[in-house]
Design a protein around this motif. Structure first.
Motif, PDB file in Angstrom:
ATOM      1  N   ASN A 195     -30.319  18.172   9.877  1.00 19.54           N
ATOM      2  CA  ASN A 195     -30.889  16.933  10.394  1.00 19.54           C
ATOM      3  C   ASN A 195     -32.419  16.993  10.400  1.00 19.54           C
ATOM      4  OD1 ASN A 195     -30.153  14.316  12.076  1.00 19.54           O
ATOM      5  ND2 ASN A 195     -31.829  15.312  13.167  1.00 19.54           N
ATOM      6  N   GLU A 196     -32.945  18.119  10.842  1.00 18.51           N
ATOM      7  CA  GLU A 196     -34.400  18.289  10.914  1.00 18.51           C
ATOM      8  C   GLU A 196     -35.010  18.306   9.515  1.00 18.51           C
ATOM      9  OE1 GLU A 196     -37.765  18.833  13.540  1.00 18.51           O
ATOM     10  OE2 GLU A 196     -35.692  18.148  13.747  1.00 18.51           O
ATOM     11  N   ARG A 197     -34.366  18.988   8.587  1.00 18.62           N
ATOM     12  CA  ARG A 197     -34.884  19.101   7.220  1.00 18.62           C
ATOM     13  C   ARG A 197     -34.911  17.732   6.529  1.00 18.62           C
ATOM     14  NH1 ARG A 197     -31.866  23.091   5.927  1.00 18.62           N
ATOM     15  NH2 ARG A 197     -30.262  22.125   4.625  1.00 18.62           N
ATOM     16  N   CYS A 198     -33.853  16.949   6.702  1.00 16.72           N
ATOM     17  CA  CYS A 198     -33.806  15.619   6.089  1.00 16.72           C
ATOM     18  C   CYS A 198     -34.895  14.716   6.655  1.00 16.72           C
ATOM     19  CB  CYS A 198     -32.438  14.977   6.320  1.00 16.72           C
ATOM     20  SG  CYS A 198     -31.083  15.763   5.428  1.00 16.72           S
ATOM     21  N   MET A 199     -35.103  14.789   7.965  1.00 26.16           N
ATOM     22  CA  MET A 199     -36.105  13.948   8.617  1.00 26.16           C
ATOM     23  C   MET A 199     -37.506  14.279   8.112  1.00 26.16           C
ATOM     24  SD  MET A 199     -37.227  13.767  12.632  1.00 26.16           S
ATOM     25  CE  MET A 199     -38.032  15.379  12.509  1.00 26.16           C
ATOM     26  N   ILE A 200     -37.839  15.555   8.035  1.00 26.89           N
ATOM     27  CA  ILE A 200     -39.193  15.959   7.653  1.00 26.89           C
ATOM     28  C   ILE A 200     -39.500  15.602   6.202  1.00 26.89           C
ATOM     29  CG2 ILE A 200     -40.659  17.993   7.251  1.00 26.89           C
ATOM     30  CD1 ILE A 200     -39.346  19.202   9.786  1.00 26.89           C
ATOM     31  N   ARG A 201     -38.532  15.767   5.325  1.00 21.12           N
ATOM     32  CA  ARG A 201     -38.788  15.514   3.903  1.00 21.12           C
ATOM     33  C   ARG A 201     -38.356  14.114   3.458  1.00 21.12           C
ATOM     34  NH1 ARG A 201     -34.231  17.279  -0.063  1.00 21.12           N
ATOM     35  NH2 ARG A 201     -35.172  15.415  -0.936  1.00 21.12           N
ATOM     36  N   LEU A 202     -37.977  13.280   4.447  1.00 21.54           N
ATOM     37  CA  LEU A 202     -37.646  11.866   4.215  1.00 21.54           C
ATOM     38  C   LEU A 202     -36.523  11.672   3.191  1.00 21.54           C
ATOM     39  CD1 LEU A 202     -41.162  10.126   4.279  1.00 21.54           C
ATOM     40  CD2 LEU A 202     -39.521  10.432   6.143  1.00 21.54           C
ATOM     41  N   ASN A 241     -34.971   6.148  11.357  1.00 17.49           N
ATOM     42  CA  ASN A 241     -33.702   6.782  11.734  1.00 17.49           C
ATOM     43  C   ASN A 241     -32.749   6.953  10.565  1.00 17.49           C
ATOM     44  OD1 ASN A 241     -34.435   7.185  14.365  1.00 17.49           O
ATOM     45  ND2 ASN A 241     -33.312   5.439  15.196  1.00 17.49           N
ATOM     46  N   ILE A 242     -32.985   6.233   9.457  1.00 16.34           N
ATOM     47  CA  ILE A 242     -32.133   6.408   8.274  1.00 16.34           C
ATOM     48  C   ILE A 242     -32.342   7.791   7.666  1.00 16.34           C
ATOM     49  CG2 ILE A 242     -31.857   5.602   5.878  1.00 16.34           C
ATOM     50  CD1 ILE A 242     -31.989   2.767   6.933  1.00 16.34           C
ATOM     51  N   TYR A 243     -33.478   8.418   7.977  1.00 11.41           N
ATOM     52  CA  TYR A 243     -33.764   9.769   7.500  1.00 11.41           C
ATOM     53  C   TYR A 243     -33.287  10.840   8.494  1.00 11.41           C
ATOM     54  CZ  TYR A 243     -36.759   7.047   4.418  1.00 11.41           C
ATOM     55  OH  TYR A 243     -37.227   6.126   3.513  1.00 11.41           O
ATOM     56  N   TYR A 270     -33.523  25.744  17.368  1.00  9.72           N
ATOM     57  CA  TYR A 270     -33.083  25.659  15.978  1.00  9.72           C
ATOM     58  C   TYR A 270     -33.974  24.714  15.169  1.00  9.72           C
ATOM     59  CZ  TYR A 270     -28.963  28.122  17.654  1.00  9.72           C
ATOM     60  OH  TYR A 270     -28.115  29.051  18.211  1.00  9.72           O
ATOM     61  N   LYS A 271     -34.477  23.656  15.815  1.00  9.32           N
ATOM     62  CA  LYS A 271     -35.444  22.785  15.137  1.00  9.32           C
ATOM     63  C   LYS A 271     -36.721  23.559  14.801  1.00  9.32           C
ATOM     64  CE  LYS A 271     -34.055  18.305  17.075  1.00  9.32           C
ATOM     65  NZ  LYS A 271     -34.511  17.159  17.897  1.00  9.32           N
ATOM     66  N   SER A 276     -40.286  26.274  10.891  1.00 15.49           N
ATOM     67  CA  SER A 276     -40.957  27.499  10.468  1.00 15.49           C
ATOM     68  C   SER A 276     -40.612  27.838   9.023  1.00 15.49           C
ATOM     69  CB  SER A 276     -40.559  28.658  11.387  1.00 15.49           C
ATOM     70  OG  SER A 276     -41.085  29.875  10.931  1.00 15.49           O
ATOM     71  N   ILE A 277     -39.328  27.715   8.680  1.00 19.69           N
ATOM     72  CA  ILE A 277     -38.887  28.005   7.314  1.00 19.69           C
ATOM     73  C   ILE A 277     -39.491  27.005   6.329  1.00 19.69           C
ATOM     74  CG2 ILE A 277     -36.877  28.064   5.787  1.00 19.69           C
ATOM     75  CD1 ILE A 277     -35.256  29.097   8.189  1.00 19.69           C
ATOM     76  N   LEU A 278     -39.552  25.732   6.727  1.00 20.75           N
ATOM     77  CA  LEU A 278     -40.130  24.706   5.855  1.00 20.75           C
ATOM     78  C   LEU A 278     -41.606  24.981   5.578  1.00 20.75           C
ATOM     79  CD1 LEU A 278     -38.509  21.411   7.179  1.00 20.75           C
ATOM     80  CD2 LEU A 278     -38.434  22.247   4.840  1.00 20.75           C
TER      81      LEU A 278
END
Length: 353
Positions: A195-202, A241-243, A270-271, A276-278
């Motif tokens: 969820n976090e990865r999708c949001m950050i990279r749109l 929110n679609i992201y 976890y977020k 951090s990984i991103l």
């Protein structure tokens, strides 16, 4: 949970000159013996059903005898380019067992099943119309997710390697209820990170049928990962929110699992891990990301209305006025990635471009 509305039909955006140069620079562009339009010459089709006799929304297409010989040979060449640098020595051992066509969704792909006749192993790849926003999505997934993607572009045709896994909706319905408590905890953790990865990279529209669950056996337990499989909605929609997969009703079981399994402190942890990984991936791919965003910033991959809505939504979320100055989806994404590195604790800011 309020249902999110996705644009009924996202247009296919052409590949710009900058994006074309980028694809050549990183060996994504090759000469292919067949194009998407060639596969549209089918003369007949039958519906494809799953093991439970449900309509899969795919149809199996057939060609005239003359066209079939030419198309089969060309598809074997595509397979060889995708998997073995074009080595034609494998042709006698390959069989094109099926060509399926899907009229559902934006990309209307062809799914090609290629079998090795010596051992009956088979694999799939997809032939689609090359859409710029989808290509940006594939490249961002390649660089910012844990997974490498194998895809190629030839003029207006996109060739994608199949991403193996259990469709999210199937897993949630048939397999999640029987998972152990430990497995459910791990799946919940992966969904938070996804969820976090999708949001950050749109990356938008990650409803349960647009991602897969990948189980891997590791010693005495099974490790579950979540992978996106549909990249049509990269930086297109206007609603923030679609992201965020958590806001789709199709993911309600996953959201409930997270809330039942973790306290807010664990979710925040976890977020933080995913961010951090991103940041580390951004640093390792900095030159490549810079070139991709330089193309994306000047490209048209959404509407003016969506851009204005998204920059306003993200400003409300981040309180960073830089987003209000963005005029393209590429600029919004660039600001988002720089916001991530600037505001991440104990990480030096990373200037992109």
């Amino acid at each position: 949970m309020k249902d999110l509305k996705i644009s009924k039909r996202k247009p296919s955006y052409p590949i710009s000159e900058k994006l074309h140069k980028y694809l050549e620079e990183y060996n994504r562009h090759v000469e292919m013996p067949i194009f998407y339009d060639d596969l549209l010459r089918f003369q007949g089709a039958i519906e494809v059903y799953d093991d439970d006799d449900n309509d899969t929304l795919w149809i199996r297409v057939y060609y005239s005898e003359f066209d079939k010989q030419e198309i089969d040979l060309s598809l074997k060449k595509v397979y060889a380019i995708l998997h073995s640098d074009g080595n034609e020595d494998i042709f006698p051992f390959l069989s094109v067992d099926a060509i399926d066509y899907c009229t559902f969704g934006n990309s209307k792909p062809f799914r090609i099943k290629v079998r090795n006749i010596l051992n009956d192993n088979f694999s799939y790849f997809y032939v689609k119309v090359a859409d710029a926003s989808r290509i940006y999505g594939l490249e961002l997934e390649h660089m910012l997710s844990p997974y490498n993607l194998n895809f190629l572009i030839s003029n207006t045709t996109l060739i994608e390697e199949h991403i193996a896994g259990i469709p999210g909706d199937v897993f949630i319905k048939d397999m999640l209820p029987s998972c152990t408590r430990q497995e459910k905890s791990q799946i919940a953790k992966e969904f938070v990170k996804f969820n976090e990865r999708c949001m950050i990279r749109l990356l938008g529209d990650m409803r349960s049928y647009n991602y897969v669950i990948v189980p891997t056996h590791d010693f005495d337990h099974v490790v579950y990962k979540i992978r996106a499989i549909d990249f049509d909605q990269q930086s297109y929609e206007g609603k923030f929110n679609i992201y965020r997969p958590q806001f789709f009703k199709e993911n309600i079981e996953m959201v409930t699992l997270v809330s039942k399994t973790f306290q807010k402190l664990s979710i925040a942890q976890y977020k933080t891990e995913e961010r951090s990984i991103l940041v580390k991936r951004l640093k390792s791919y900095n030159d490549r990301i810079t070139l991709l965003l330089a193309s994306m910033k000047d490209d048209t991959i959404s509407t003016k209305q969506h851009i204005e809505m998204l920059r306003s939504d993200i400003f409300k979320y981040s309180k960073d006025e830089k987003f209000l100055k963005c005029n393209t989806m590429g600029e919004i994404l660039k600001c988002g990635l720089e916001f991530l590195t600037t505001n991440y604790e104990n990480v030096n800011p990373l200037k992109i471009g």
